[in-house]
Design a protein around this motif. Structure first.
Motif: not given
Ligand SMILES: Nc1ccn([C@H]2C[C@H](O)[C@@H](COP(=O)(O)O)O2)c(=O)n1
Ligand SMILES: [Zn+2]
Length: 162
Positions: A28, A30-31, A33, A50, A65, A74-75, A80-82, A103-105, A128
């Motif tokens: 990803d 942008n973010t 995790v 993620n 995004r 992508k959404y 997600h990583s968790e 990153l907070f779940p 967030y």
């Molecule tokens: N706790 C989380 C929150 C988000 N993610 C993932 C989902 C996306 O790949 C990315 C968020 O993208 P953004 O909206 O910041 O461009 O992070 C996760 O794995 N766990």
């Protein structure tokens, strides 16, 4: 007097470090995790970051995004990583485990965390905070008795030669 090494990393630094290292595998842009699930007696049980589900090419699915068509963002595709860390677990039960995440779940991961029996979440960033997803997660964690607290950064820098 003990001649034991003194500058070893503590448990929290170790597990958050492993979570963040896992996040470096994310495609990803942008973010990124990362997540590390740990037993009550500090054994690493699973890790995740993620990414796309198996069989879905990192090069063919979108990483953007925004877009008029949600199917081109992508959404709708990323795991997600968790959730990946929970699904990657190959043992018996995660009952009573702790989850370290960078990153907070979100609310969807919160549901999976609660249902898998994880009892403590240690998160690093909460960029967030205040969003609907984060508010819903907190409400569910509070109701289900899942403790959560922010990781206290030691600001220690670690360099690893690879
Ligand atoms: N706790 C989380 C929150 C988000 N993610 C993932 C989902 C996306 O790949 C990315 C968020 O993208 P953004 O909206 O910041 O461009 O992070 C996760 O794995 N766990
Ligand atoms: Zn999530």
């Amino acid at each position: 007097m003990s001649d034991k090494r003194k500058d070893y990393i503590n448990w929290d630094e170790y597990f958050m470090g492993v979570a963040k290292l896992s996040g470096l595998r994310s495609k990803d842009p942008n973010t990124q995790v990362g997540c590390c699930i740990v037993s009550q007696d500090n054994k690493i049980l699973s890790m995740g970051y993620n990414g796309l589900p198996k069989g879905c090419s990192d090069d063919e699915f979108p990483w953007v995004r925004e877009g008029e068509d949600p199917l081109k963002t992508k959404y709708v595709y990323t795991v997600h990583s968790e959730l990946n860390a929970i699904l990657n677990f190959r043992g018996g039960s995660l009952e009573g485990a702790k989850l370290y995440v960078s990153l907070f779940p979100c609310n969807e991961c919160a549901k999976a965390i609660i249902q898998s029996g994880i009892k403590e979440v240690i998160y690093d960033c909460n960029k967030y905070d205040g969003s609907t997803a984060v508010q819903a997660s907190m409400r569910m964690f509070d109701a289900a008795g899942v403790a959560y607290h922010q990781y206290k950064r030691s600001n220690r820098k670690i360099e690893i030669e690879l």
